[in-house]
Design a protein around this motif. Structure first.
Motif, mmCIF file in Angstrom:
data_model
loop_
_atom_site.group_PDB
_atom_site.id
_atom_site.type_symbol
_atom_site.label_atom_id
_atom_site.label_comp_id
_atom_site.label_asym_id
_atom_site.label_seq_id
_atom_site.Cartn_x
_atom_site.Cartn_y
_atom_site.Cartn_z
ATOM 1 N N GLY A 1 0.813 -1.209 0.000
ATOM 2 C CA GLY A 1 0.000 0.000 0.000
ATOM 3 C C GLY A 1 0.845 1.257 0.000
ATOM 4 O O GLY A 1 2.045 1.249 -0.267
ATOM 5 N N ARG A 2 0.205 2.377 0.329
ATOM 6 C CA ARG A 2 0.890 3.670 0.284
ATOM 7 C C ARG A 2 2.088 3.731 1.222
ATOM 8 O O ARG A 2 3.161 4.238 0.866
ATOM 9 N N ALA A 3 1.910 3.227 2.446
ATOM 10 C CA ALA A 3 2.996 3.297 3.427
ATOM 11 C C ALA A 3 4.203 2.502 2.966
ATOM 12 O O ALA A 3 5.355 2.931 3.114
ATOM 13 N N GLY A 4 3.960 1.319 2.393
ATOM 14 C CA GLY A 4 5.061 0.492 1.929
ATOM 15 C C GLY A 4 5.841 1.149 0.810
ATOM 16 O O GLY A 4 7.082 1.140 0.800
ATOM 17 N N TYR A 5 5.135 1.754 -0.131
ATOM 18 C CA TYR A 5 5.826 2.413 -1.244
ATOM 19 C C TYR A 5 6.544 3.679 -0.780
ATOM 20 O O TYR A 5 7.627 4.007 -1.285
ATOM 21 N N ALA A 6 5.985 4.393 0.171
ATOM 22 C CA ALA A 6 6.646 5.596 0.686
ATOM 23 C C ALA A 6 7.957 5.238 1.383
ATOM 24 O O ALA A 6 8.985 5.916 1.199
ATOM 25 N N LEU A 7 7.944 4.159 2.189
ATOM 26 C CA LEU A 7 9.176 3.714 2.843
ATOM 27 C C LEU A 7 10.209 3.304 1.810
ATOM 28 O O LEU A 7 11.388 3.681 1.898
ATOM 29 N N MET A 8 9.777 2.532 0.828
ATOM 30 C CA MET A 8 10.696 2.092 -0.220
ATOM 31 C C MET A 8 11.327 3.290 -0.928
ATOM 32 O O MET A 8 12.540 3.327 -1.155
ATOM 33 N N GLY A 9 10.518 4.305 -1.279
ATOM 34 C CA GLY A 9 11.038 5.466 -1.984
ATOM 35 C C GLY A 9 12.112 6.202 -1.187
ATOM 36 O O GLY A 9 13.130 6.622 -1.749
ATOM 37 N N GLY A 10 11.893 6.337 0.124
ATOM 38 C CA GLY A 10 12.881 7.022 0.950
ATOM 39 C C GLY A 10 14.180 6.249 1.075
ATOM 40 O O GLY A 10 15.277 6.811 0.933
ATOM 41 N N VAL A 11 14.081 4.947 1.336
ATOM 42 C CA VAL A 11 15.284 4.131 1.537
ATOM 43 C C VAL A 11 16.067 3.984 0.235
ATOM 44 O O VAL A 11 17.294 4.177 0.208
ATOM 45 N N ILE A 12 15.375 3.639 -0.839
ATOM 46 C CA ILE A 12 16.062 3.446 -2.114
ATOM 47 C C ILE A 12 16.639 4.767 -2.617
ATOM 48 O O ILE A 12 17.736 4.812 -3.201
ATOM 49 N N GLY A 13 15.945 5.879 -2.397
ATOM 50 C CA GLY A 13 16.477 7.180 -2.776
ATOM 51 C C GLY A 13 17.786 7.484 -2.064
ATOM 52 O O GLY A 13 18.723 8.029 -2.661
ATOM 53 N N LEU A 14 17.873 7.126 -0.772
ATOM 54 C CA LEU A 14 19.100 7.350 -0.014
ATOM 55 C C LEU A 14 20.257 6.518 -0.572
ATOM 56 O O LEU A 14 21.380 7.014 -0.736
#
Length: 446
Positions: free
Chosen positions: A175-188
């Motif tokens: 869901g939204r929370a999972g994709y938001a976490l992924m975006g932050g970690v992978i972006g870093l």
């Protein structure tokens, strides 16, 4: 005699491809699925969200290439553009997967704008980064070593994209929370790799000269290099095939294999072998030639893709063929990128200019367009086969036509594009011989 490049410098260059591999793969792999199956955006609109920002990049990349050459003439380095892209891309990447709106229309607009800005930042890094191998050494064998390190690091980046990114999303509940976490970690992770590479490559002297060219003059300079455009056509065709498969993988995992979590397994099986295949393809290329090995890899890649269709509901069959595809994928990354610097160098005698930024601007523009068009084509296949979008809380059962469409789109469409690369590559070999000095062309013919 040219001094061999130390491993720390090869690693310093190659590590940037961890970041470029992530950004090239994750939007194509997850953004379409995120829009249609988490945010409820229709397949046609979601396809437009992926294509339009990249269409802008196709126009932007040649401009960035000319700007990179002008910076290199003035300063002897390409560092400023590299830092601009590396410093801003992680934040824009995270924003793509942190859509705050509930309305599918607003969600599509947010994701589209964030993707456009992220793609622009990526161009600022990618274009000068791809220009560096032509300047990293005067020795073709050392440039080949640099490309091998780059492809291995690119493989690691794609592993992060295809293996870690979906797993992070699942671990956070989807869901939204999972994709938001992924975006932050992978972006870093992506930003760290790109900044580290930028700082490590400040030693590379860029002397494109003899004078800075504007965009129009740079494109006129590049226009006469016919082998370059044949090589580019072959590369774009199979890159489009890979982009279609990237976009289709989550759908195949979710609807044909009945387990979205297999998206990660498919990518680990594909990308893992490709890392080990790079030195194998280098040895084969030294013995049989770059172009001959490139053609063989394309034909084998095509055969493995077609073989996926009857096995599309078998997890074991899909994973085994994914491993074979990974071996071929290593070749279709390493070999064209090894040919590119040599094609640029061969053109210097004709024009008097070593404008590698102009060529790489065109190269990355076409690559970007192909990576964007792939999800758009797969979205059109979904729309034409009556695929039904849904949000994360209310999944739907897909009709048989949609299941057949996604299977064919994942296999037969990429296979046709892989075959299209072969005649373009053979035309490249013929034109490259004519493009060399007469004595070199005669030696090549013998």
């Amino acid at each position: 005699m040219t001094t061999a490049l130390p491993r720390r410098r090869l690693l310093g260059y190659g590590v940037g491809s961890v970041g470029t591999g992530v950004f090239s793969a994750v939007p194509g792999l997850l953004l379409l699925y995120y829009l249609t199956d988490v945010l409820g955006v229709s397949a046609a609109v979601a396809g437009a969200v992926l294509v339009v920002p990249k269409a802008w990049d196709v126009l932007l990349n040649p401009i960035v290439g000319a700007a990179s050459d002008r910076e290199a003439v003035r300063t002897g380095r390409r560092t400023r553009l590299l830092l601009l892209g590396a410093g801003t891309l992680p934040f824009l990447f995270a924003a793509m997967f942190a859509v705050p709106a509930d309305s599918p229309g607003l969600a599509a607009a947010w994701a589209g704008v964030a993707f456009l800005l992220a793609a622009s930042a990526f161009a600022c890094f990618q274009v000068p980064y791809v220009a560096l191998p032509a300047e990293i050494s005067a020795d073709p064998s050392e440039r080949g070593r640099a490309m091998a390190w780059r492809v291995v690091c690119l493989t690691l980046g794609i592993l992060v994209a295809g293996g870690v990114a979906p797993a992070l999303t699942d671990a956070a509940g989807g869901g939204r929370a999972g994709y938001a976490l992924m975006g932050g970690v992978i972006g870093l992770v992506m930003g760290t790799a790109m900044v580290a590479s930028t700082l490590a490559n400040r030693w590379i002297a860029s002397r494109p000269g003899p004078r800075p060219l504007g965009l129009a003059a740079a494109l006129r300079t590049a226009r006469g290099n016919r082998p370059f455009f044949m090589l580019l056509g072959a590369y774009v065709s199979h890159t489009l095939a890979v982009a279609i498969m990237l976009a289709g993988a989550p759908y195949v995992a979710a609807y044909r294999l009945d387990d979205y979590g297999l998206t990660s397994a498919m990518f680990v099986c594909m990308v893992g072998p490709s890392a080990f295949a790079v030195p194998l393809w280098r040895r084969l290329a030294r013995r049989y030639g770059l172009v001959g090995c490139y053609v063989a890899a394309l034909v084998l890649f095509c055969a493995a893709t077609v073989a996926l269709f009857p096995l599309i509901t078998s997890p074991v069959g899909v994973l085994l063929l994914s491993a074979l595809i990974g071996v071929c994928y290593a070749a279709v990354q390493l070999l064209p990128l090894s040919l590119l610097p040599e094609t640029v160098h061969a053109d210097t005698g004709r024009t008097g200019h070593a404008q590698s930024g102009a060529f790489t601007g065109l190269w990355t523009a076409a690559e970007t367009g192909a990576l964007a068009l792939g999800p758009g084509i797969f979205a059109l296949i979904l729309a034409a086969s009556s695929f039904s979008s849904s949000d994360f809380e209310t999944p739907v059962v897909q009709p048989d036509s949609a299941l057949t469409g996604m299977s064919a789109g994942f296999t037969f469409a990429p296979a046709a594009l892989l075959l299209l690369s072969v005649p373009l590559l053979l035309a490249y070999r013929r034109l490259a011989a004519l493009h060399r000095r007469p004595e070199e062309a005669q030696e090549h013919a013998v």
